[in-house]
Design an enzyme around this catalytic site. Structure first.
Site, PDB file in Angstrom:
ATOM      1  N   HIS A 102     102.579  78.987  99.493  1.00  0.00           N
ATOM      2  CA  HIS A 102     102.848  78.400  98.174  1.00  0.00           C
ATOM      3  C   HIS A 102     103.026  79.500  97.117  1.00  0.00           C
ATOM      4  O   HIS A 102     103.909  79.424  96.264  1.00  0.00           O
ATOM      5  CB  HIS A 102     101.665  77.526  97.711  1.00  0.00           C
ATOM      6  CG  HIS A 102     101.390  76.315  98.537  1.00  0.00           C
ATOM      7  ND1 HIS A 102     100.141  76.011  99.028  1.00  0.00           N
ATOM      8  CD2 HIS A 102     102.194  75.298  98.933  1.00  0.00           C
ATOM      9  CE1 HIS A 102     100.179  74.869  99.683  1.00  0.00           C
ATOM     10  NE2 HIS A 102     101.417  74.412  99.644  1.00  0.00           N
ATOM     11  N   LYS A 145      93.535  60.570  98.301  1.00  0.00           N
ATOM     12  CA  LYS A 145      93.016  61.649  99.156  1.00  0.00           C
ATOM     13  C   LYS A 145      91.646  62.082  98.663  1.00  0.00           C
ATOM     14  O   LYS A 145      91.326  61.916  97.492  1.00  0.00           O
ATOM     15  CB  LYS A 145      93.962  62.849  99.115  1.00  0.00           C
ATOM     16  CG  LYS A 145      95.236  62.645  99.915  1.00  0.00           C
ATOM     17  CD  LYS A 145      95.985  63.955 100.038  1.00  0.00           C
ATOM     18  CE  LYS A 145      97.305  63.753 100.779  1.00  0.00           C
ATOM     19  NZ  LYS A 145      98.139  64.971 100.735  1.00  0.00           N
ATOM     20  N   ARG A 197     108.869  75.349 105.276  1.00  0.00           N
ATOM     21  CA  ARG A 197     108.360  76.319 106.240  1.00  0.00           C
ATOM     22  C   ARG A 197     109.142  76.296 107.542  1.00  0.00           C
ATOM     23  O   ARG A 197     109.352  77.310 108.186  1.00  0.00           O
ATOM     24  CB  ARG A 197     106.882  76.033 106.565  1.00  0.00           C
ATOM     25  CG  ARG A 197     105.929  76.382 105.468  1.00  0.00           C
ATOM     26  CD  ARG A 197     104.592  75.763 105.721  1.00  0.00           C
ATOM     27  NE  ARG A 197     104.723  74.317 105.826  1.00  0.00           N
ATOM     28  CZ  ARG A 197     103.730  73.464 105.928  1.00  0.00           C
ATOM     29  NH1 ARG A 197     102.505  73.919 105.985  1.00  0.00           N
ATOM     30  NH2 ARG A 197     103.948  72.162 105.996  1.00  0.00           N
ATOM     31  N   SER A 250      97.532  74.312 104.060  1.00  0.00           N
ATOM     32  CA  SER A 250      96.244  74.209 103.374  1.00  0.00           C
ATOM     33  C   SER A 250      95.173  73.707 104.347  1.00  0.00           C
ATOM     34  O   SER A 250      94.037  74.189 104.348  1.00  0.00           O
ATOM     35  CB  SER A 250      96.346  73.230 102.197  1.00  0.00           C
ATOM     36  OG  SER A 250      97.299  73.665 101.277  1.00  0.00           O
TER      37      SER A 250
HETATM   38  O1  PNS Z   1     101.550  69.604  98.704  1.00  0.00           O
HETATM   39  P1  PNS Z   1     102.069  68.270  99.133  1.00  0.00           P
HETATM   40  O2  PNS Z   1     100.930  67.339  99.444  1.00  0.00           O
HETATM   41  O3  PNS Z   1     103.056  68.386 100.249  1.00  0.00           O
HETATM   42  O4  PNS Z   1     102.852  67.690  97.846  1.00  0.00           O
HETATM   43  C1  PNS Z   1     103.405  66.396  97.875  1.00  0.00           C
HETATM   44  C2  PNS Z   1     103.828  65.957  96.478  1.00  0.00           C
HETATM   45  C3  PNS Z   1     102.709  66.131  95.481  1.00  0.00           C
HETATM   46  C4  PNS Z   1     105.013  66.802  96.019  1.00  0.00           C
HETATM   47  C5  PNS Z   1     104.269  64.465  96.586  1.00  0.00           C
HETATM   48  O5  PNS Z   1     103.273  63.752  97.224  1.00  0.00           O
HETATM   49  C6  PNS Z   1     104.545  63.853  95.232  1.00  0.00           C
HETATM   50  O6  PNS Z   1     105.536  64.160  94.592  1.00  0.00           O
HETATM   51  N1  PNS Z   1     103.633  62.965  94.799  1.00  0.00           N
HETATM   52  C7  PNS Z   1     103.710  62.336  93.496  1.00  0.00           C
HETATM   53  C8  PNS Z   1     104.107  60.866  93.651  1.00  0.00           C
HETATM   54  C9  PNS Z   1     105.613  60.708  93.660  1.00  0.00           C
HETATM   55  O7  PNS Z   1     106.307  61.210  92.799  1.00  0.00           O
HETATM   56  N2  PNS Z   1     106.131  59.986  94.685  1.00  0.00           N
HETATM   57  C10 PNS Z   1     107.538  59.682  94.785  1.00  0.00           C
HETATM   58  C11 PNS Z   1     108.352  60.849  95.284  1.00  0.00           C
HETATM   59  S1  PNS Z   1     107.968  61.309  96.897  1.00  0.00           S
END
Ligand code: PNS
Length: 163
Positions: free
Chosen positions: A18, A42, A92, A130
């Site tokens: 990251h 979570k 990745r 993570s």
């Molecule tokens: O680090 P991660 O868990 O892969 O990140 C995922 C993240 C935070 C980018 C994704 O879950 C997100 O955008 N969540 C916010 C909710 C949202 O916008 N959902 C609709 C688009 S996927």
């Protein structure tokens, strides 16, 4: 017009993969806002405030164009609040692609003015996640090189056994 991007994620905790994406994105955009998602579904190891503090320390030498903020709800809403036209995500491996494609299309549908920009994670960090960093730390393995120093300190403290 200045180019602003958000870099959203759970960052529980931030890894060196990251951090590498954030460092490179900071050179591509006038302003980069790292967004730490507060996801009520979570149970994170670190609170949003703890994650923000760790990331702020990790990006301290990146320059003044990098900010760190927490957010709830939709990423596109977070982008709108920060007047960002771009969402940065790291890839990745091919295995990341399908979920990222789905998210990028969903975000574009929700907010057509916001585009997702993908950066390939550095080869050295292609294996990192993570969850794996947490697991290694939990069982006393060496996490130096996997996570930024402030995160390594926090993980060791969290999993240290008293006495
Ligand atoms: O680090 P991660 O868990 O892969 O990140 C995922 C993240 C935070 C980018 C994704 O879950 C997100 O955008 N969540 C916010 C909710 C949202 O916008 N959902 C609709 C688009 S996927």
């Amino acid at each position: 017009m200045s180019r602003v991007a958000v870099f959203p994620g759970s960052f529980d905790p931030m890894t060196n993969a990251h951090l590498d994406v954030a460092r490179r994105a900071a050179t591509l955009f006038d302003r980069l806002v790292v967004g730490v998602l507060n996801n009520p579904r979570k149970s994170p190891l670190f609170t949003v405030d703890e994650r923000i503090a760790q990331i702020q320390e990790a990006v301290a030498d990146f320059g003044v164009n990098v900010e760190v903020a927490g957010f709830d709800g939709l990423t596109v809403e977070f982008a709108r609040r920060h007047e960002a036209g771009f969402i940065v995500r790291g890839l990745r491996a091919v295995s990341d692609f399908e979920a990222e494609l789905q998210m990028a299309h969903t975000n574009r549908k929700l907010q057509p003015g916001v585009d997702t920009v993908f950066l390939m994670s550095a080869l050295d960090y292609g294996y990192l996640s993570s969850s794996l960093a947490k697991e290694v730390a939990q069982f006393g393995g060496e996490i130096a090189g996997m996570v930024p120093d402030p995160v390594a300190v926090a993980l060791r403290t969290r999993f240290s056994t008293p006495g």
